[in-house]
Design a protein around this motif. Structure first.
Motif, PDB file in Angstrom:
ATOM      1  N   ARG A   1      47.295  26.992  -5.471  1.00  0.00           N
ATOM      2  CA  ARG A   1      48.189  27.836  -6.578  1.00  0.00           C
ATOM      3  C   ARG A   1      47.265  28.931  -6.968  1.00  0.00           C
ATOM      4  N   PHE A   2      47.632  29.717  -5.782  1.00  0.00           N
ATOM      5  CA  PHE A   2      47.064  31.061  -5.064  1.00  0.00           C
ATOM      6  C   PHE A   2      48.300  32.522  -6.500  1.00  0.00           C
ATOM      7  N   HIS A   3      47.325  32.509  -7.163  1.00  0.00           N
ATOM      8  CA  HIS A   3      48.295  33.717  -7.975  1.00  0.00           C
ATOM      9  C   HIS A   3      48.552  35.317  -6.927  1.00  0.00           C
ATOM     10  N   ILE A   4      47.515  35.378  -6.437  1.00  0.00           N
ATOM     11  CA  ILE A   4      47.324  36.802  -5.823  1.00  0.00           C
ATOM     12  C   ILE A   4      46.843  36.292  -4.318  1.00  0.00           C
ATOM     13  N   ILE A   5      48.598  36.727  -3.739  1.00  0.00           N
ATOM     14  CA  ILE A   5      47.963  35.801  -2.342  1.00  0.00           C
ATOM     15  C   ILE A   5      48.856  37.515  -1.353  1.00  0.00           C
ATOM     16  N   VAL A   6      48.255  37.503  -0.488  1.00  0.00           N
ATOM     17  CA  VAL A   6      47.984  38.392   0.758  1.00  0.00           C
ATOM     18  C   VAL A   6      49.384  37.725   2.072  1.00  0.00           C
ATOM     19  N   GLN A   7      50.257  38.532   2.218  1.00  0.00           N
ATOM     20  CA  GLN A   7      51.439  38.182   3.122  1.00  0.00           C
ATOM     21  C   GLN A   7      51.196  37.295   4.920  1.00  0.00           C
ATOM     22  N   PHE A   8      50.112  37.886   5.195  1.00  0.00           N
ATOM     23  CA  PHE A   8      49.973  37.396   6.297  1.00  0.00           C
ATOM     24  C   PHE A   8      48.493  35.924   6.501  1.00  0.00           C
ATOM     25  N   PRO A   9      47.848  36.336   5.254  1.00  0.00           N
ATOM     26  CA  PRO A   9      47.039  34.841   5.355  1.00  0.00           C
ATOM     27  C   PRO A   9      47.878  33.873   5.100  1.00  0.00           C
ATOM     28  N   SER A  10      48.151  34.238   4.240  1.00  0.00           N
ATOM     29  CA  SER A  10      49.234  32.809   3.509  1.00  0.00           C
ATOM     30  C   SER A  10      49.955  32.096   4.401  1.00  0.00           C
ATOM     31  N   ILE A  11      50.863  33.134   4.813  1.00  0.00           N
ATOM     32  CA  ILE A  11      51.666  32.430   6.433  1.00  0.00           C
ATOM     33  C   ILE A  11      50.799  31.681   7.351  1.00  0.00           C
ATOM     34  N   LEU A  12      49.389  32.481   7.593  1.00  0.00           N
ATOM     35  CA  LEU A  12      48.778  31.675   9.026  1.00  0.00           C
ATOM     36  C   LEU A  12      48.141  31.235   8.474  1.00  0.00           C
ATOM     37  N   LEU A  13      47.293  30.675   6.760  1.00  0.00           N
ATOM     38  CA  LEU A  13      47.017  29.576   6.259  1.00  0.00           C
ATOM     39  C   LEU A  13      48.110  28.256   6.088  1.00  0.00           C
ATOM     40  N   GLY A  14      49.187  28.844   5.859  1.00  0.00           N
ATOM     41  CA  GLY A  14      50.274  27.518   5.673  1.00  0.00           C
ATOM     42  C   GLY A  14      50.944  27.065   7.362  1.00  0.00           C
ATOM     43  N   PHE A  15      51.030  27.518   8.607  1.00  0.00           N
ATOM     44  CA  PHE A  15      51.457  27.122   9.566  1.00  0.00           C
ATOM     45  C   PHE A  15      50.300  25.959  10.008  1.00  0.00           C
ATOM     46  N   LEU A  16      48.497  26.909   9.832  1.00  0.00           N
ATOM     47  CA  LEU A  16      47.447  26.071  10.416  1.00  0.00           C
ATOM     48  C   LEU A  16      47.451  24.937   9.547  1.00  0.00           C
ATOM     49  N   LEU A  17      47.313  24.623   8.289  1.00  0.00           N
ATOM     50  CA  LEU A  17      47.424  23.629   7.366  1.00  0.00           C
ATOM     51  C   LEU A  17      48.755  22.184   8.302  1.00  0.00           C
ATOM     52  N   LEU A  18      49.726  22.913   8.133  1.00  0.00           N
ATOM     53  CA  LEU A  18      50.684  21.545   8.990  1.00  0.00           C
ATOM     54  C   LEU A  18      50.671  21.440  10.786  1.00  0.00           C
ATOM     55  N   ILE A  19      49.822  22.009  11.771  1.00  0.00           N
ATOM     56  CA  ILE A  19      49.647  21.653  12.611  1.00  0.00           C
ATOM     57  C   ILE A  19      48.107  20.742  12.881  1.00  0.00           C
ATOM     58  N   MET A  20      47.537  21.382  11.431  1.00  0.00           N
ATOM     59  CA  MET A  20      46.255  20.648  11.736  1.00  0.00           C
ATOM     60  C   MET A  20      46.647  19.097  11.140  1.00  0.00           C
ATOM     61  N   GLY A  21      47.879  19.346  10.542  1.00  0.00           N
ATOM     62  CA  GLY A  21      48.492  17.605  10.431  1.00  0.00           C
ATOM     63  C   GLY A  21      48.634  16.913  11.435  1.00  0.00           C
ATOM     64  N   ARG A  22      49.012  18.291  12.519  1.00  0.00           N
ATOM     65  CA  ARG A  22      49.856  17.277  13.253  1.00  0.00           C
ATOM     66  C   ARG A  22      48.444  16.081  14.351  1.00  0.00           C
ATOM     67  N   GLY A  23      47.170  17.189  13.874  1.00  0.00           N
ATOM     68  CA  GLY A  23      45.873  16.270  15.210  1.00  0.00           C
ATOM     69  C   GLY A  23      45.623  15.632  14.429  1.00  0.00           C
ATOM     70  N   VAL A  24      45.735  15.638  12.826  1.00  0.00           N
ATOM     71  CA  VAL A  24      45.116  14.390  12.496  1.00  0.00           C
ATOM     72  C   VAL A  24      45.750  13.102  12.076  1.00  0.00           C
ATOM     73  N   ALA A  25      46.855  13.756  11.969  1.00  0.00           N
ATOM     74  CA  ALA A  25      48.306  12.553  12.197  1.00  0.00           C
ATOM     75  C   ALA A  25      48.108  11.636  13.389  1.00  0.00           C
ATOM     76  N   ALA A  26      47.844  12.734  14.748  1.00  0.00           N
ATOM     77  CA  ALA A  26      47.952  11.713  15.614  1.00  0.00           C
ATOM     78  C   ALA A  26      46.821  10.943  16.302  1.00  0.00           C
ATOM     79  N   ARG A  27      45.806  10.925  14.429  1.00  0.00           N
ATOM     80  CA  ARG A  27      44.057  10.719  14.878  1.00  0.00           C
ATOM     81  C   ARG A  27      43.193  11.281  16.563  1.00  0.00           C
TER      82      ARG A  27
END
Length: 861
Positions: free
Chosen positions: A359-385
């Motif tokens: 829950r980020f109340h003050i969030i800058v567009q660039f880092p938020s988009i970057l963070l969201g997609f990075l979490l997704l790709i990390m999820g793939r790496g972890v899902a693939a073990r």
């Protein structure tokens, strides 16, 4: 009395179980109680006014203040004449003392826990005597501080409000002298028999413990900027602690708080400040160490359960932890991207705010988009073990935690991320794979998520353009975006993260190691000739597959042949070799494939192999039926074979003859065979993998049955496939010259093959598969089989399977089912597509095509 003691001993295990369950109930109850007494909003408001370095220092002070209590357990183990592993001693002592701090009950919980952790290998009497001595000195430090505080109140200039507690201070102060006197007078038993060295050490540990308690309270107040008057606050704190302990209230909740609020208010400190002070003191001295203790408690409890139940609880917990990490990464990534894409929706719909873990109340567009997609790709790496995904994931979550602290502090977000980090660290062993092989299944899931999020973001940008019709009709209010400039920064983030994803996937893929090895004819022949093979074993010599050889520690005993497509290792047929080692060989192959990120698929295997693989969690579908001819009972007599007898008689009269040629074959023979094969193929290309193709080196390894005309010219042939046993005989290539061979020539060839192999004492002739025979045709069939039927039926470009069963039905006396088995992590449609690709792959080396030529070839093939 003796009977009662004997009864207690016989039921000791039951009492231990009851005690552990009681502790667990107390722990859960205290957690619920803490949840009610702690206000997340109050903590958030308190933390918002304190710099992060001060919070970190409070956290460190709280942990250091707990450390002196470990001394009790060091002394206890010395009294019991046992040496514990340092790590075990530290962890169990932390558990005992932090749970005892919260649970209260006058320290009785600590006695039970110490008995459970350290008293298993000793007689009960010795353990109880040692514990009673430790218990007597637990309050020695508090008693010393009580005496000190009594004299401060009596002779010092303290607030008149504090003087009313002198009776509690003198009462607490008398405890230590009485205990010291009793332990000195008594020379043995539950109270006496303690040497002066141990007494001194216990007094020192207790004094340091209470110094830590008092010191942490003062340090937190000082870091909050509260003026500390040591001579006024110390007597108040000690008196409140004595009353709290005498009341035996868990964690001294209630009585301690009320006394401190009233007493500190009398010293002129604002009530709001006092409440925040006590709140932080409880958080950093009691609650955080307690949470760490709970983790360690369940770790050791889990260890005991794990040993009792053959490691199953730990495996389940690790698997659940891994699944949670994957779900958290994907869900968090999607929510962060959505919160940056449609921020208005998170304002309008409260339920979106509640389910959003970050829950980020003050969030800058660039880092938020970057963070969201990075979490997704990390999820793939972890899902693939994949092992390589561990450190980047830890770094990303740590950076996110720092961002949450610096950008816009949210206690819920920080606690979520801290818990997330703990789960990731705990599930580290689940990341065991050496590389990422990006499967089509994973690409489909990730492609949909990334694609939908990216397209949605682009649509939002178009929707917010000045020329878009919504200026007159705002039909989707939460699609409104703050500004074009902010949207554009997010688009740049998507482009940047796309490049990062490519690099990160390449990093996870590593060197792209493939399992198995190229054909080694000597090793393969040794296994086949020593232990036998099956109707598919000879296909290994086509040299279009990898081989996997299992060694039982003494010699090579089992051979598997397979080809790799995407992340799937397609194993052709049953294993060959020593049957007793099949299960171990399959397990070893699956394990090695798993480590390197591949999923084995076992193609056209027997029911026996199905049962073996089912134990490894594999699903299966029926791929068709194999036609077997019972050679000892085969005959051409009877009404059914009337047409076949007519063919035999006609070709015999025309001068055709059957002959079996033995290798090695001359150049002229190979040229005649090649001419027949090429004419039979016409414009079609050879199939490989599950069927043989024309290869001189392959054909030279076994006899070839031929049909010759009256001029002694070959018009049809079939090569033998050695099964390295007398149980079964079969052939591979069956080809005839369309211009020279008469109709019925293949029937002529088969009948003579049956007779020939019958003379060789071979019992069964394998006519081969009728693919998808009786598969997926019933409404009651498995959905997987119906999908397989559709994919295979419409995907085959080479052979038409229609009529195959009808042709083989003339000779077959038995139909044997064949199956394909695949991991539950695979999708059956993609398994079938992989089989089609492997089965229809051209056997000749193909020229590499690039760019437009490659696209056109794929489009028009």
């Amino acid at each position: 009395m003796k009977k009662f003691i004997s009864w207690l001993k016989s039921h000791a295990g039951l009492f231990k179980t009851i005690f552990i369950l009681s502790v667990m109930i107390i722990v859960v109850g205290e957690l619920m109680s803490i949840g009610k007494t702690l206000s997340i909003q109050e903590l958030s408001n308190t933390f918002s006014d304190i710099p992060i370095w001060k919070i970190a220092l409070m956290f460190l002070i709280g942990l250091i203040s707990v450390l002196p209590m470990i001394g009790y357990d060091v002394i206890l183990n010395r009294m019991l004449d046992q040496k514990q592993e340092r790590r075990y001693l530290f962890e169990t002592s932390w558990v005992i003392n932090t749970i005892n701090n919260i649970a209260g009950f006058g320290g009785f919980v600590s006695i039970g826990l110490r008995s459970e952790f350290y008293g298993k290998h000793h007689q009960g009497k010795k353990v109880i005597q040692s514990l009673s001595k430790i218990f007597l000195f637990l309050m020695a430090g508090l008693s010393i501080y009580s005496l000190f505080s009594f004299f401060v109140v009596l002779f010092g200039h303290v607030n008149p409000y504090l003087q009313q507690y002198w009776i509690w201070l003198i009462g607490g102060g008398l405890y230590f002298p009485i205990v010291l006197l009793l332990t000195t007078i008594r020379k043995e038993g539950y109270v006496g028999g303690l040497d002066n060295r141990s007494k001194g050490q216990l007094i020192l540990v207790s004094f340091l413990e209470w110094t830590g308690v008092l010191g942490s309270f003062f340090a937190i107040g000082a870091l909050m900027g509260i003026p500390i008057d040591f001579w006024q606050i110390t007597p108040l704190f000690i008196a409140a602690s004595v009353i709290g302990i005498v009341s035996m209230i868990p964690g001294e909740l209630g009585s301690f708080d009320i006394m401190m609020i009233l007493g500190l208010s009398s010293l002129g400190i604002p009530k709001e400040t006092i409440v925040a002070w006590i709140l932080l003191y409880r958080l950093f001295y009691y609650i955080i160490p307690f949470i760490i203790g709970i983790v360690l408690f369940f770790k050791h409890l889990g260890g005991s359960l794990d040993q009792r139940y053959s490691g199953i609880p730990k495996q389940l917990l690790m698997e659940i932890s891994h699944k949670l990490v994957v779900v958290f990464l994907y869900f968090s990534g999607i929510m962060v991207v959505l919160s940056a894409t449609i921020p208005q929706a998170f304002t309008e719909f409260k339920w979106l705010q509640h389910i959003n873990p970050l829950r980020f109340h003050i969030i800058v567009q660039f880092p938020s988009i970057l963070l969201g997609f990075l979490l997704l790709i990390m999820g793939r790496g972890v899902a693939a073990r994949v092992k390589r995904a561990y450190l980047p994931t830890i770094i990303l979550i740590s950076l996110t935690l720092i961002y949450a602290f610096i950008g816009d502090f949210s206690l819920v977000t920080c606690l979520f991320l801290l818990a997330f980090l703990v789960i990731i660290i705990f599930s580290k062993k689940e990341l065991f794979r050496e590389q990422l092989v990006y499967s089509w299944e994973s690409l489909t899931v990730d492609g949909l998520i990334f694609g939908v999020l990216t397209i949605l973001y682009i649509i939002i940008g178009v929707y917010n353009m000045p020329s878009f019709p919504h200026r007159q009709h705002r039909f989707i209010s939460f699609f409104l975006f703050p500004s074009e400039r902010v949207w554009f920064s997010g688009l740049l983030a998507i482009i940047a993260v796309s490049l990062f994803i490519i690099l990160f996937v390449r990093f996870l893929q590593g060197q792209k190691h493939q399992i198995g090895e190229a054909l080694d004819e000597a090793r393969a022949l040794h296994i086949l000739e020593t232990y036998g093979g099956n109707s598919d074993s000879q296909l290994i010599f086509l040299n279009d597959k990898q081989m996997y050889i299992y060694n039982n520690g003494e010699e090579d005993t089992v051979l598997l042949q397979f080809a790799t497509n995407n992340n799937k290792c397609i194993v052709m047929g049953d294993p060959s070799g020593k049957k007793e080692d099949f299960s171990n060989a399959i397990e070893a192959f699956i394990h090695e494939a798993d480590v390197w990120g591949y999923l084995p698929v076992f193609y056209e295997v027997s029911e026996e192999t199905v049962m073996t693989l089912h134990e490894f969690g594999y699903d299966f579908i029926k791929m068709g039926e194999e036609a077997h001819v019972d050679l000892p009972n085969f005959t051409t007599s009877g009404k059914k074979m009337k047409g076949t007898r007519a063919i035999l008689n006609r070709l015999d009269k025309e001068g055709y003859q059957f002959e079996v040629l033995q290798p090695p074959f001359s150049k002229d023979t190979m040229e005649q065979l090649k001419e027949i094969s090429d004419e039979w193929l016409g414009s079609r290309k050879e199939k490989g993998f599950s069927l043989g193709f024309f290869s001189e080196s392959y054909l030279q390894k076994a006899p070839i049955a031929v049909v010759k005309d009256a001029e002694n010219q070959m018009v049809a042939f079939a090569n033998f496939m050695p099964t390295y046993s007398n149980e079964q005989g079969t052939i591979d290539l069956m080809r005839h010259s369309p211009s020279k061979a008469p109709s019925g020539s293949m029937d002529y060839l088969f009948i003579h093959l049956f007779e020939y192999m019958k003379e060789q004492d071979i019992r069964v002739f394998n006519l081969g598969m009728a693919p998808l025979s009786n598969v997926g045709t019933s409404r009651k069939s498995f959905i997987q089989e119906r999908i397989a039927y559709l994919v295979y039926e419409f995907g085959s470009r080479f052979y038409s399977f229609q009529g195959l069963r009808d042709y083989k039905e003339k000779y077959a006396t038995q139909w044997v089912s064949r199956y394909t088995l695949y991991s539950r992590d695979s999708w059956v449609a993609y398994v079938m597509i992989s089989l089609l690709i492997i089965d229809n792959a051209p056997v000749e080396p193909q020229p590499k095509l690039y760019g437009l030529k490659k696209i056109l070839k794929r489009r028009f093939e």
